[in-house]
Design a protein around this motif. Sequence first.
Motif, PDB file in Angstrom:
ATOM      1  N   PRO A   3       3.249   6.727 -16.270  1.00  0.00           N
ATOM      2  CA  PRO A   3       4.697   5.677 -16.145  1.00  0.00           C
ATOM      3  C   PRO A   3       5.700   6.811 -15.369  1.00  0.00           C
ATOM      4  O   PRO A   3       6.033   7.477 -15.016  1.00  0.00           O
ATOM      5  CB  PRO A   3       5.265   5.962 -17.434  1.00  0.00           C
ATOM      6  CG  PRO A   3       4.195   7.553 -18.481  1.00  0.00           C
ATOM      7  CD  PRO A   3       2.913   7.690 -17.745  1.00  0.00           C
ATOM      8  N   LEU A   4       6.748   5.732 -15.010  1.00  0.00           N
ATOM      9  CA  LEU A   4       8.008   6.122 -14.239  1.00  0.00           C
ATOM     10  C   LEU A   4       9.682   6.852 -14.856  1.00  0.00           C
ATOM     11  O   LEU A   4       8.727   5.215 -15.326  1.00  0.00           O
ATOM     12  CB  LEU A   4       7.566   5.173 -12.612  1.00  0.00           C
ATOM     13  CG  LEU A   4       6.896   5.652 -12.443  1.00  0.00           C
ATOM     14  CD1 LEU A   4       6.809   4.744 -10.569  1.00  0.00           C
ATOM     15  CD2 LEU A   4       6.172   6.584 -11.752  1.00  0.00           C
ATOM     16  N   SER A   5      10.069   7.665 -14.215  1.00  0.00           N
ATOM     17  CA  SER A   5      11.343   7.329 -15.043  1.00  0.00           C
ATOM     18  C   SER A   5      12.227   6.534 -13.926  1.00  0.00           C
ATOM     19  O   SER A   5      12.281   5.726 -12.883  1.00  0.00           O
ATOM     20  CB  SER A   5      11.860   8.753 -14.344  1.00  0.00           C
ATOM     21  OG  SER A   5      11.916   9.225 -12.702  1.00  0.00           O
ATOM     22  N   THR A   6      13.676   5.965 -14.294  1.00  0.00           N
ATOM     23  CA  THR A   6      13.753   5.277 -14.527  1.00  0.00           C
ATOM     24  C   THR A   6      14.612   5.076 -12.862  1.00  0.00           C
ATOM     25  O   THR A   6      14.780   3.812 -11.387  1.00  0.00           O
ATOM     26  CB  THR A   6      15.859   5.094 -14.381  1.00  0.00           C
ATOM     27  OG1 THR A   6      15.383   4.768 -16.386  1.00  0.00           O
ATOM     28  CG2 THR A   6      16.578   3.468 -14.585  1.00  0.00           C
ATOM     29  N   SER A   7      14.601   6.555 -12.019  1.00  0.00           N
ATOM     30  CA  SER A   7      15.310   6.512 -10.687  1.00  0.00           C
ATOM     31  C   SER A   7      14.185   6.426 -10.019  1.00  0.00           C
ATOM     32  O   SER A   7      14.658   5.921  -8.783  1.00  0.00           O
ATOM     33  CB  SER A   7      16.094   8.400 -11.066  1.00  0.00           C
ATOM     34  OG  SER A   7      15.452   9.150 -11.380  1.00  0.00           O
ATOM     35  N   ASN A   8      12.948   6.411 -10.422  1.00  0.00           N
ATOM     36  CA  ASN A   8      11.962   6.294  -9.898  1.00  0.00           C
ATOM     37  C   ASN A   8      11.391   4.684  -9.496  1.00  0.00           C
ATOM     38  O   ASN A   8      10.947   4.484  -8.049  1.00  0.00           O
ATOM     39  CB  ASN A   8      10.728   7.181 -10.492  1.00  0.00           C
ATOM     40  CG  ASN A   8      11.006   8.491 -10.030  1.00  0.00           C
ATOM     41  OD1 ASN A   8      11.759   9.419  -8.807  1.00  0.00           O
ATOM     42  ND2 ASN A   8      10.174   9.814 -10.409  1.00  0.00           N
ATOM     43  N   LEU A   9      11.859   3.831 -10.418  1.00  0.00           N
ATOM     44  CA  LEU A   9      11.596   2.931 -10.306  1.00  0.00           C
ATOM     45  C   LEU A   9      12.567   2.473  -9.158  1.00  0.00           C
ATOM     46  O   LEU A   9      12.070   1.657  -8.605  1.00  0.00           O
ATOM     47  CB  LEU A   9      11.760   2.010 -12.109  1.00  0.00           C
ATOM     48  CG  LEU A   9      10.754   1.728 -12.547  1.00  0.00           C
ATOM     49  CD1 LEU A   9      10.714   1.537 -14.026  1.00  0.00           C
ATOM     50  CD2 LEU A   9       9.428   1.547 -11.402  1.00  0.00           C
ATOM     51  N   VAL A  10      13.539   2.978  -9.266  1.00  0.00           N
ATOM     52  CA  VAL A  10      15.082   1.913  -8.823  1.00  0.00           C
ATOM     53  C   VAL A  10      14.422   2.696  -8.018  1.00  0.00           C
ATOM     54  O   VAL A  10      14.433   1.781  -6.181  1.00  0.00           O
ATOM     55  CB  VAL A  10      16.221   2.846  -8.192  1.00  0.00           C
ATOM     56  CG1 VAL A  10      17.155   2.435  -7.889  1.00  0.00           C
ATOM     57  CG2 VAL A  10      17.048   2.184 -10.081  1.00  0.00           C
ATOM     58  N   GLN A  11      14.175   3.720  -7.093  1.00  0.00           N
ATOM     59  CA  GLN A  11      13.295   3.931  -5.610  1.00  0.00           C
ATOM     60  C   GLN A  11      12.299   3.420  -4.611  1.00  0.00           C
ATOM     61  O   GLN A  11      12.246   2.751  -3.707  1.00  0.00           O
ATOM     62  CB  GLN A  11      13.191   5.471  -5.860  1.00  0.00           C
ATOM     63  CG  GLN A  11      13.881   6.545  -5.452  1.00  0.00           C
ATOM     64  CD  GLN A  11      13.622   8.093  -5.540  1.00  0.00           C
ATOM     65  OE1 GLN A  11      12.492   8.767  -5.448  1.00  0.00           O
ATOM     66  NE2 GLN A  11      14.327   9.081  -4.886  1.00  0.00           N
ATOM     67  N   LEU A  12      11.168   3.159  -6.461  1.00  0.00           N
ATOM     68  CA  LEU A  12       9.975   2.535  -5.581  1.00  0.00           C
ATOM     69  C   LEU A  12      11.127   0.617  -5.223  1.00  0.00           C
ATOM     70  O   LEU A  12      10.552   0.863  -4.006  1.00  0.00           O
ATOM     71  CB  LEU A  12       9.264   2.028  -6.881  1.00  0.00           C
ATOM     72  CG  LEU A  12       8.160   1.513  -6.641  1.00  0.00           C
ATOM     73  CD1 LEU A  12       7.602   2.195  -5.738  1.00  0.00           C
ATOM     74  CD2 LEU A  12       7.450   1.371  -7.677  1.00  0.00           C
ATOM     75  N   ALA A  13      10.993   0.224  -5.989  1.00  0.00           N
ATOM     76  CA  ALA A  13      11.913  -1.265  -6.190  1.00  0.00           C
ATOM     77  C   ALA A  13      12.963  -1.348  -4.548  1.00  0.00           C
ATOM     78  O   ALA A  13      12.310  -2.046  -3.968  1.00  0.00           O
ATOM     79  CB  ALA A  13      12.759  -1.559  -6.786  1.00  0.00           C
ATOM     80  N   LEU A  41       0.640  -0.803  -0.130  1.00  0.00           N
ATOM     81  CA  LEU A  41       0.509  -0.380  -0.021  1.00  0.00           C
ATOM     82  C   LEU A  41       0.417   1.588  -0.037  1.00  0.00           C
ATOM     83  O   LEU A  41       0.920   2.173  -0.756  1.00  0.00           O
ATOM     84  CB  LEU A  41      -1.082  -0.106   1.024  1.00  0.00           C
ATOM     85  CG  LEU A  41      -2.874  -0.972   0.996  1.00  0.00           C
ATOM     86  CD1 LEU A  41      -2.967  -0.321   2.829  1.00  0.00           C
ATOM     87  CD2 LEU A  41      -2.616  -0.694   0.644  1.00  0.00           C
ATOM     88  N   SER A  42       1.782   1.508   0.469  1.00  0.00           N
ATOM     89  CA  SER A  42       2.550   2.863   0.702  1.00  0.00           C
ATOM     90  C   SER A  42       3.238   2.940  -0.193  1.00  0.00           C
ATOM     91  O   SER A  42       4.068   3.559  -0.758  1.00  0.00           O
ATOM     92  CB  SER A  42       3.760   2.382   1.609  1.00  0.00           C
ATOM     93  OG  SER A  42       2.977   1.488   3.008  1.00  0.00           O
ATOM     94  N   ALA A  43       3.842   2.006  -1.221  1.00  0.00           N
ATOM     95  CA  ALA A  43       4.290   1.759  -2.431  1.00  0.00           C
ATOM     96  C   ALA A  43       4.064   2.386  -3.177  1.00  0.00           C
ATOM     97  O   ALA A  43       3.475   3.661  -4.673  1.00  0.00           O
ATOM     98  CB  ALA A  43       4.806   0.788  -3.223  1.00  0.00           C
ATOM     99  N   LEU A  44       1.914   2.088  -3.432  1.00  0.00           N
ATOM    100  CA  LEU A  44       1.328   2.515  -4.203  1.00  0.00           C
ATOM    101  C   LEU A  44       1.178   4.169  -3.488  1.00  0.00           C
ATOM    102  O   LEU A  44       1.220   5.011  -4.667  1.00  0.00           O
ATOM    103  CB  LEU A  44      -0.455   1.888  -4.180  1.00  0.00           C
ATOM    104  CG  LEU A  44      -0.149   0.485  -5.040  1.00  0.00           C
ATOM    105  CD1 LEU A  44      -2.054  -0.314  -4.549  1.00  0.00           C
ATOM    106  CD2 LEU A  44      -0.428   0.330  -6.225  1.00  0.00           C
ATOM    107  N   ALA A  45       0.890   4.095  -2.750  1.00  0.00           N
ATOM    108  CA  ALA A  45       0.648   5.433  -2.451  1.00  0.00           C
ATOM    109  C   ALA A  45       1.778   6.743  -2.303  1.00  0.00           C
ATOM    110  O   ALA A  45       1.466   7.616  -3.289  1.00  0.00           O
ATOM    111  CB  ALA A  45      -0.388   5.704  -0.540  1.00  0.00           C
ATOM    112  N   GLY A  46       3.314   6.164  -2.699  1.00  0.00           N
ATOM    113  CA  GLY A  46       3.855   6.720  -2.269  1.00  0.00           C
ATOM    114  C   GLY A  46       4.429   7.209  -4.002  1.00  0.00           C
ATOM    115  O   GLY A  46       4.256   8.283  -4.379  1.00  0.00           O
TER     116      GLY A  46
END
Lengths: 149, 507
Positions: free
Chosen positions: B92-102, B74-79
Amino acid sequence: MSGPRSILLIEDSPDDALLIQRAFRKLGVPSTVRILGDGDKALAYLAGEGGYADRLQHPLPDIMLLDLKLPRRSGFEVLEWLRSQPGLRRLPVIVLTGSREGMDVDRAADLGANSYLVKPVGFEALLVVVESLRHYWLHLNEQPSLGTS
Amino acid sequence: MPISAAARIRPLARRGSYFRRYGVAVLAVVVALGLRLTLIPLLAGTAPFLVFVLAVLWASWYGGAGPGMLATGLSALAGAYFFLPPSFVFGPLSTSNLVQLAIFLAIGATISSLNTRLRSAYLRESVGLEALSESEERFRVLVEGVQDHALFMLDAEGKVVLWNPGAQRIKGYEPQEVIGHHVSMFYPPEERAEADRLLREAVARGTVHREGWRVRKDGSRFWAHVVLTALRDPDGQLRGFAKITRDVSERKQAEDEIRLLNETLEERVVHRTAQLEEANRALQAFGYTVSHDLRAPLRAIQGFAEALVEDYGDQLEETAREYADRIVAASGRMERLIQDLLAYSRLSKEEVVLLPVDLEGVVDEAIAGLLDGVRERGGQISVERPLPPVLAHRPTLVQVLSNLLTNAVTFVAPGVAPRVRIRAESKAGRLCLWVEDNGIGIAPEHQQRVFDVFERLHGIEEYPGTGIGLAIVRKGVERMSGRAGVQSIPGAGSRFWIELRRPEAKP
């Protein structure tokens, strides 16, 4: 050996002494019966002491009739003393007493009495005893010698 | 009712609170979201997930791995929705944001699983501690509750570490006075070394039981029953000792009393026996006196009465002679009485050894003693021979037979010549000897009495006798392990019997 025989009777009861004397008298036995009333006198007589020193007056007896229950010294003590005296120990001693107790018979035999007779009740019986005594000891029996060891 | 610690903690983790756990996770995410939103002026778009870490921490701590993962998701989604450009939209997310999420997802998962394990361990420890505490509580109640036994614990060196109220009661010491002191302080001064010996023995054997003296605080001694157990931990190392002491002074006192009584019992028995022996001796002496001293005056009485008649009879009047005769007769009776009494008492005291005896010889001897009397009356004694041997004491048997025969010959009707028959009857191992007469007989009601001492059925003028003759028969026969009795019909004679043992047949 003949002639009047001398019998020494150590008996404290005057009644018994009298009856025994009477029995001898009745039998007509030519003997003299001397009577002493206690154990001390018996010793003194046999030893020839004091008033008994004169052997003519007070000869040694041929046999001694000895009662057991005596004042001063008992018949046993007299017997014991007698058997220890060299010149006297052969004297024939006939215990003449009222007790029939086995203990007394044995002790008398141990101390060396020649015979043990019980004083009977009844004169007839006493006569039988005295007659037997006289016949056996004064007539039949060979008298040992006294006075020398 | 004690609720187990585990039961108390478990509701938090139970399946039933599934809703609660996951609900808390959602709530945590919502709160974190709200917090992050308020921080927009300060942070703008940086650190989109950082605050949500807190939510994951809390959700996984409270609910476990599942809620933790939910919170992570849930936190991942909300963030991503709210704070990753483009904001407030799922684009769509940028690469750095994806990494952050991961990275956030990874952190969330790790936190969840770590927290779960931490939590389990914590729970386990709690449960364990609770259980331990409860168990400890129970033991404490147990130990404190025991008042009659001293329960206390020693360390490996023998010093007191635990002290229960029972110990305080029995020994008198308060806990602070003994804890840290060596157990030998409870022993009497001369037995201090015994304390160490006992400890060593407990180490060697595991448990020792002993009884001995102990000393209380006030210096008084008591007899104690002690159980000393060596305590070892799971590795087998000596941890210390458990000691249970009981005051058995009362029991020991009772035992000592019994022992004393026993010892004095011995003494008392010896004393009592000595008394009895003394009484016996006195009685025997009395018998001896009767024999000796009673006879002496009797001799005089009879002797002089006879002498009176014999020597002076002719001088005496008839009456006087009669008096004297009576004196003689009376003293004769007294003599026979004394003889019989002595014979009777001798039967009681003498040791009787039973040997084979020729019965015929004994019968002949008894008859010989009476022959004169029998002949005087014109009587006759017949014997059915042969008579077998018996186990007896010869002199006593002669006396018994003489008495029986005398009676048979005496107790006949006036003018009747006595006829006596003696016969024997063999039974298994026993011999019955019958003495049968033609006398006056004995009535049934008297047949037992006649065997008693001094029992006479007739006056002295009718028939002579001392009343002891049959008593001697019975006593004598009993001493020879036999019995005696009579069968009789008044006027038709009597049949006296004695039963004796027979010698065992030689093989």
